[in-house]
Motif scaffolding. Structure first.
Motif, PDB file in Angstrom:
ATOM      1  N   ARG A 249       0.978  -1.413   0.139  1.00 14.23           N
ATOM      2  CA  ARG A 249       0.078  -0.053   0.204  1.00 14.23           C
ATOM      3  C   ARG A 249       0.968   1.248   0.013  1.00 14.23           C
ATOM      4  O   ARG A 249       2.152   1.249   0.567  1.00 14.23           O
ATOM      5  N   ASP A 270      -4.737   2.051  -2.654  1.00 13.47           N
ATOM      6  CA  ASP A 270      -4.280   0.989  -3.356  1.00 13.47           C
ATOM      7  C   ASP A 270      -3.479   1.513  -4.461  1.00 13.47           C
ATOM      8  O   ASP A 270      -3.826   2.593  -4.947  1.00 13.47           O
ATOM      9  N   ALA A 277      -7.704   2.475   0.848  1.00 13.58           N
ATOM     10  CA  ALA A 277      -8.000   1.231   1.217  1.00 13.58           C
ATOM     11  C   ALA A 277      -8.424   1.051   2.809  1.00 13.58           C
ATOM     12  O   ALA A 277      -9.401   0.100   3.077  1.00 13.58           O
ATOM     13  N   TYR A 321      -1.486  -3.474   5.013  1.00 18.57           N
ATOM     14  CA  TYR A 321      -2.457  -3.925   3.925  1.00 18.57           C
ATOM     15  C   TYR A 321      -3.679  -3.339   4.167  1.00 18.57           C
ATOM     16  O   TYR A 321      -4.326  -2.745   3.322  1.00 18.57           O
TER      17      TYR A 321
END
Length: 505
Positions: A249, A270, A277, A321
């Motif tokens: 990311r 993203d 995200a 993430y």
């Protein structure tokens, strides 16, 4: 009588010294190298002893396992040592060195500062496997090697190679790296590892390349997919932002100064679409100093995780993430090591070190500790340091089983699958996991001069008597004893007669 005895001592010493100098000058016998080895002998670097101990040419800048070799980078040269014996395999002049690849396909990249190009060497033989004459920067990973070459200050090509490959896997365009990126592993926009006293920052060796890398170029960050070489984003941060790439990311970390404090907000994007995200506010990633909340540092963390501090002062580990909280410390605990598998922290009472699996409440192991204990996590072992007394301990990161426990003031320099390298000054030693050294191979280990008999101690002088005459007799007796001892020492040093000296001692 005392004067006569002293004269004999001086005469005997001078005569013996003259004989030794004459023998050394004519090449018949030279005891001075043996004498120096005896004076400069290496003491054991740890207890229990290491498998082998060697003195390298200079203070190591980095030490890395490379298959059956140990690569030692120094200020102006690099050398490789046999993992089995510690003997030198090869040596090269170089200003920098870095190891890419794993146990079976390792290579050593070497080069000179401010000079384009690099060579890839076989770690066992030192033979050149590939040569490049144009690259200005090299990044080394366990599964990949990246290099950058520039035809112009704003026209650069980034190439990815298998560690022992002969053709690039992919190439990508970057608008310049020459002005700011040189030599081996120049900084990218990622995370800063936690550090510990007496554990080298590179103790874990090369890691697997992350899925996304952030290259800072002229105030912008170019995000490159390491699988395909595609440049996914080219972003300029706002004045109050710092960009970092973690867990695949792109993180936009904002720090705003208000009411005498810093307010933080994280937005993870993203890289392919630019869509958000996840986001978190109020978590301090330790990127800013106290002067106006200017962010000059990457966030702390490792691999795919970040370390932050919440508004209540408790430390937390965040998944890069998806933004999940993988671990939140209790008040008073101190995180000392982390990767994407587990967190190691000092308990609030500072009497133990605890390892906990990330994302669960499962405690994997606990060890007694002090308030100054440090730790580092590697793929093969967790290394824990203690002070007063100084100790280094390697444990299995999954269950805490001791792999090696040393009483030593040396530093942990590298950890491999079967053991670790420790070092102090120019001395390095190999510790095999689950074994003690026994009778190690050590450089300059003689406890005396080779081929010589240990010097005989003179008998203690008699106690002085109360009368002056008795005192003078005692003094003369000590002088005669000293004369005999000096003559005996000269006899042992040069042999019974000069003509019987053995070449080489």
């Amino acid at each position: 009588m005392c004067g006569v005895a002293k004269g004999r001592v001086r005469g005997g010493l001078l005569a013996g010294l003259a004989v030794v100098i004459a023998l050394a000058a004519t090449g018949v016998w030279n005891p001075f190298p043996g004498l120096w080895d005896w004076v400069d002998r290496s003491e054991p670097i740890s207890e229990p002893d290491v498998v082998w101990q060697q003195r390298v040419g200079g203070t190591p800048r980095s030490v890395t396992f490379a298959g059956d070799a140990v690569v030692v980078e120094q200020r102006t040269r690099v050398e490789a040592r046999s993992l089995a014996t510690g003997g030198q395999l090869w040596e090269r002049k170089a200003d920098w060195a870095a190891v890419a690849g794993g146990d079976r396909d390792a290579v050593v990249a070497v080069g000179k500062l401010l000079v384009k190009g690099y060579e890839l060497l076989d770690p066992t033989t030192g033979a050149t496997r590939r040569r490049d004459d144009d690259a200005v920067a090299v990044w080394t990973y366990r599964n990949l090697l990246l290099d950058a070459r520039c035809t112009d200050a704003t026209d650069c090509t980034l190439s990815a190679w298998d560690p022992r490959g002969t053709a690039p896997l992919w190439t990508a365009f970057l608008p310049g790296v020459h002005s700011g990126l040189l030599a081996d592993n120049p900084g990218l926009r990622g995370t800063r590892r936690l550090t510990a006293t007496r554990i080298d920052d590179g103790v874990a060796g090369a890691e697997t390349a992350p899925p996304l890398l952030g290259f800072p170029v002229d105030g912008r960050v170019h995000m490159v997919d390491t699988a395909t070489g595609r440049v996914l984003q080219n972003v300029e941060p706002a004045r109050d932002e710092r960009l970092s790439v973690v867990g695949g990311r792109m993180l936009r970390i904002a720090a705003r100064s208000q009411d005498g404090t810093c307010y933080f907000a994280i937005s993870a994007r993203d890289p392919a679409t630019g869509q958000e995200a996840w986001q978190r506010a109020g978590v301090n990633l330790r990127t800013a100093d106290s002067a106006g909340c200017v962010q000059r540092e990457d966030p702390q963390g490792a691999r795919n995780v970040l370390i932050g501090v919440g508004p209540d002062g408790r430390e937390a580990v965040i998944d890069g993430y998806d933004g999940r909280l993988l671990w939140v410390g209790e008040p008073g605990t101190k995180l000392i090591a982390v990767d994407d598998r587990l967190a190691v922290f000092r308990a609030a009472d500072k009497r133990s070190v605890v390892a906990r699996e990330l994302g669960t409440d499962k405690v994997l192991w606990t060890r007694p500790a002090t308030g100054k204990s440090g730790a580092a996590l590697t793929p093969y072992a967790a290394v824990v340091t203690d002070e007063k007394p100084s100790r280094l301990t390697a444990v299995d990161p999954r269950n805490g089983r001791e792999l090696a426990a040393l009483r030593t003031s040396a530093n942990a320099l590298a950890v491999g699958s079967q053991g670790m390298i420790v070092g102090e000054g120019r001395e390095i030693g190999y510790v095999r996991f689950g074994a003690t050294g026994g009778s190690p191979t050590r450089h300059r280990t003689a406890v005396g001069i080779p081929g010589q008999v240990a010097p005989v101690r003179a008998a203690p002088g008699r106690a002085a008597r109360t009368t002056a005459t008795a005192g003078r007799r005692a003094s003369c007796a000590r002088s005669r004893t000293g004369a005999r001892t000096a003559e005996r020492s000269v006899h042992l040093l040069v042999g019974p007669t000069a003509g019987r000296a053995t070449p080489g001692g």
